[in-house]
Design a protein around this motif. Structure first.
Motif, PDB file in Angstrom:
ATOM      1  N   GLY A 259      69.057 -17.542 -18.387  1.00  0.00           N
ATOM      2  CA  GLY A 259      68.528 -18.331 -17.280  1.00  0.00           C
ATOM      3  C   GLY A 259      68.964 -19.777 -17.329  1.00  0.00           C
ATOM      4  O   GLY A 259      69.189 -20.343 -18.401  1.00  0.00           O
ATOM      5  N   ARG A 260      69.086 -20.388 -16.152  1.00  0.00           N
ATOM      6  CA  ARG A 260      69.572 -21.762 -16.049  1.00  0.00           C
ATOM      7  C   ARG A 260      68.539 -22.773 -16.564  1.00  0.00           C
ATOM      8  O   ARG A 260      68.857 -23.708 -17.298  1.00  0.00           O
ATOM      9  N   VAL A 261      67.282 -22.598 -16.166  1.00  0.00           N
ATOM     10  CA  VAL A 261      66.251 -23.585 -16.489  1.00  0.00           C
ATOM     11  C   VAL A 261      65.963 -23.620 -17.986  1.00  0.00           C
ATOM     12  O   VAL A 261      65.843 -24.688 -18.594  1.00  0.00           O
ATOM     13  N   LYS A 262      65.825 -22.449 -18.604  1.00  0.00           N
ATOM     14  CA  LYS A 262      65.535 -22.398 -20.038  1.00  0.00           C
ATOM     15  C   LYS A 262      66.669 -23.037 -20.845  1.00  0.00           C
ATOM     16  O   LYS A 262      66.428 -23.813 -21.781  1.00  0.00           O
ATOM     17  N   THR A 263      67.898 -22.735 -20.472  1.00  0.00           N
ATOM     18  CA  THR A 263      69.042 -23.320 -21.177  1.00  0.00           C
ATOM     19  C   THR A 263      69.087 -24.831 -20.979  1.00  0.00           C
ATOM     20  O   THR A 263      69.400 -25.589 -21.915  1.00  0.00           O
TER      21      THR A 263
ATOM     22  N   TRP B 264      75.240 -30.111 -19.022  1.00  0.00           N
ATOM     23  CA  TRP B 264      75.960 -30.212 -17.742  1.00  0.00           C
ATOM     24  C   TRP B 264      76.200 -28.824 -17.154  1.00  0.00           C
ATOM     25  O   TRP B 264      75.990 -28.606 -15.960  1.00  0.00           O
ATOM     26  N   ALA B 265      76.624 -27.884 -17.995  1.00  0.00           N
ATOM     27  CA  ALA B 265      76.935 -26.551 -17.497  1.00  0.00           C
ATOM     28  C   ALA B 265      75.705 -25.885 -16.882  1.00  0.00           C
ATOM     29  O   ALA B 265      75.759 -25.338 -15.773  1.00  0.00           O
ATOM     30  N   ALA B 266      74.581 -25.927 -17.595  1.00  0.00           N
ATOM     31  CA  ALA B 266      73.363 -25.298 -17.088  1.00  0.00           C
ATOM     32  C   ALA B 266      72.865 -25.995 -15.825  1.00  0.00           C
ATOM     33  O   ALA B 266      72.463 -25.348 -14.850  1.00  0.00           O
ATOM     34  N   GLY B 267      72.904 -27.326 -15.825  1.00  0.00           N
ATOM     35  CA  GLY B 267      72.418 -28.080 -14.676  1.00  0.00           C
ATOM     36  C   GLY B 267      73.284 -27.898 -13.438  1.00  0.00           C
ATOM     37  O   GLY B 267      72.777 -27.809 -12.319  1.00  0.00           O
TER      38      GLY B 267
ATOM     39  N   GLY C  67      77.797 -13.181 -11.859  1.00  0.00           N
ATOM     40  CA  GLY C  67      77.572 -12.734 -13.228  1.00  0.00           C
ATOM     41  C   GLY C  67      78.266 -13.561 -14.287  1.00  0.00           C
ATOM     42  O   GLY C  67      77.853 -13.565 -15.452  1.00  0.00           O
ATOM     43  N   THR C  68      79.349 -14.251 -13.910  1.00  0.00           N
ATOM     44  CA  THR C  68      80.075 -15.056 -14.891  1.00  0.00           C
ATOM     45  C   THR C  68      80.135 -16.533 -14.491  1.00  0.00           C
ATOM     46  O   THR C  68      80.918 -17.291 -15.051  1.00  0.00           O
ATOM     47  N   ARG C  69      79.302 -16.918 -13.537  1.00  0.00           N
ATOM     48  CA  ARG C  69      79.401 -18.280 -12.999  1.00  0.00           C
ATOM     49  C   ARG C  69      79.111 -19.344 -14.061  1.00  0.00           C
ATOM     50  O   ARG C  69      79.834 -20.327 -14.190  1.00  0.00           O
ATOM     51  N   GLY C  70      78.021 -19.175 -14.813  1.00  0.00           N
ATOM     52  CA  GLY C  70      77.676 -20.177 -15.819  1.00  0.00           C
ATOM     53  C   GLY C  70      78.769 -20.323 -16.858  1.00  0.00           C
ATOM     54  O   GLY C  70      79.139 -21.432 -17.246  1.00  0.00           O
ATOM     55  N   THR C  71      79.305 -19.194 -17.307  1.00  0.00           N
ATOM     56  CA  THR C  71      80.387 -19.222 -18.294  1.00  0.00           C
ATOM     57  C   THR C  71      81.621 -19.899 -17.718  1.00  0.00           C
ATOM     58  O   THR C  71      82.259 -20.731 -18.388  1.00  0.00           O
ATOM     59  N   GLY C  72      81.978 -19.544 -16.479  1.00  0.00           N
ATOM     60  CA  GLY C  72      83.168 -20.111 -15.861  1.00  0.00           C
ATOM     61  C   GLY C  72      83.062 -21.601 -15.616  1.00  0.00           C
ATOM     62  O   GLY C  72      83.975 -22.366 -15.929  1.00  0.00           O
ATOM     63  N   VAL C  73      81.929 -22.037 -15.068  1.00  0.00           N
ATOM     64  CA  VAL C  73      81.721 -23.463 -14.816  1.00  0.00           C
ATOM     65  C   VAL C  73      81.716 -24.238 -16.125  1.00  0.00           C
ATOM     66  O   VAL C  73      82.344 -25.291 -16.259  1.00  0.00           O
TER      67      VAL C  73
END
Length: 415
Positions: free
Chosen positions: A77-81, A120-123, A346-352
């Protein structure tokens, strides 16, 4: 310019301000180092190359943090990270204040960088998936202007602390104040919601064809985007790092400006950076991602050449500081929207996280190269060569990427 803000929901606004605060406090912590380089060189008797190495190692660590934490954001999850990474870089900024020697300091700065890259990546993904499509470029460009707010706060803090304390104590006090971002956790926990549920194992398997999360961005359908996006990140971070790491030292040692005068010159550049982010935010949704980045990168090359290679008076440099900061802002203000739109969900966080932060790995060599070149040539010449070359890379790479304006981020296919 801000009419979009009145059209978004309360949840979108909460997320905007959480990311705005996070990036402002990131900048406060990160920009401290460039301001205290002369004090650290004097205290430990290190060379300019060694000082540049600190910045380089921090950038490499932040790249790893962005990639790894981007993958964590996809899974957990974005918020937890986001919360974990804010705490992480805040604590290690504080600990940097207590370093007793150069090796300790470089390790602590590397750990700080890991947390910063991950934040930065998570945000960025959190923002992109929360803000509606028609306002994504404006919101993400505007939130990047928070960097100027934090950068300006760092300069004001530097001027205040170093006016009343000796350099050997002043730089430690500045890093100790770096614990402040941890307070942002309270706001995030109360107000920010997860935009997309963390991908289940079944969803990940379906969307990524059983790929390992960290390696999913190297699959054939997205490999080209990953390679070119990473190259764009190299140029963007290389130019910015070469300028911001060494510019305060250049103004002080080669232009012979006092602490307060250096702060004045930086204030012009920082204010311009703020307005440059806002200008880019408007252009992103009007002329598109590619044209915006191309415009700012070409202008960066031209401005850097004039600023650092043409003989200018101090007054002329002060005036030219505005376009220097303005054009330098447009590239980072645009990358968040572009990178998020290059990847399926599915891979957006990793890619960004990879594209934005991989640039930090290679760009880590730029501050080191500046320090090395400065040993043979002038510091201004070294900064100018490195920065102009880096921004030229941005111009070339963005022309090889597709236009992504208007893409719906719920799509599960790569562009």
């Amino acid at each position: 310019m801000f009419s979009w803000y009145r059209q978004v929901s309360q949840g979108e606004r909460y997320t905007f301000w959480a990311c705005f605060g996070g990036w402002a406090l990131d900048a406060l912590d990160v920009q401290m180092f460039s301001l205290v380089i002369p004090a650290i060189i004097a205290e430990w008797g290190i060379s300019k190359t060694q000082a540049g190495l600190v910045s380089g190692v921090t950038l490499v660590a932040s790249a790893l943090g962005g990639w790894i934490c981007g993958a964590a954001a996809d899974r957990y999850g974005r918020v937890k990270t986001l919360q974990v990474t804010v705490i992480f870089f805040s604590v290690f900024t504080l600990l940097s204040a207590f370093a007793q020697n150069y090796p300790q300091f470089i390790v602590l700065k590397a750990l700080q960088g890991f947390g910063f890259g991950g934040e930065w990546a998570a945000g960025a993904v959190l923002m992109a998936e929360t803000i509606r499509n028609e306002h994504r470029g404006k919101a993400m460009g505007a939130v990047q202007s928070a960097w100027a707010v934090g950068w300006g706060a760092a300069v004001l803090l530097y001027a205040a602390v170093f006016s009343f304390m000796s350099p050997d104590m002043g730089w430690r006090v500045m890093f100790a104040i770096g614990i402040l971002p941890a307070l942002l956790i309270i706001y995030i926990r109360r107000n920010v919601k997860e935009p997309v549920a963390p991908a289940s194992k079944a969803a990940v398997a379906k969307g990524t064809k059983e790929r390992t999360p960290l390696l999913s961005i190297f699959a054939p359908d997205v490999l080209r985007m990953t390679l070119i996006g990473g190259l764009l990140g190299v140029g963007a971070h290389g130019g910015y790092s070469a300028l911001t790491t060494w510019l305060p030292t250049y103004l002080k040692t080669e232009r012979h400006l006092s602490v307060l005068s250096t702060g004045g010159y930086l204030a012009v550049i920082i204010a311009a950076f703020f307005f440059g982010c806002l200008a880019a935010s408007q252009l992103l949704d009007r002329i598109g991602r590619r044209q915006t980045i191309l415009f700012f990168s070409v202008c960066c090359v031209a401005t850097v050449i004039v600023y650092l290679f043409v003989p200018l008076s101090n007054h002329a440099m002060l005036a030219l500081g505005f376009p220097l900061g303005f054009f330098a802002a447009g590239i980072p203000a645009s990358m968040g929207a572009l990178f998020n739109e290059l990847y399926p969900r599915g891979t957006r966080g990793t890619g960004v996280g990879f594209c934005y932060n991989f640039g930090r790995v290679v760009s880590a060599g730029f501050p080191v190269m500046v320090g090395h070149l400065a040993a043979k040539y002038s510091l201004g010449f070294a900064i100018g060569v490195d920065a102009a070359f880096a921004y030229a890379i941005v111009a070339v790479s963005v022309m090889m990427l597709p236009e992504t304006r208007g893409r719906t981020l719920t799509e599960d296919v790569a562009v």
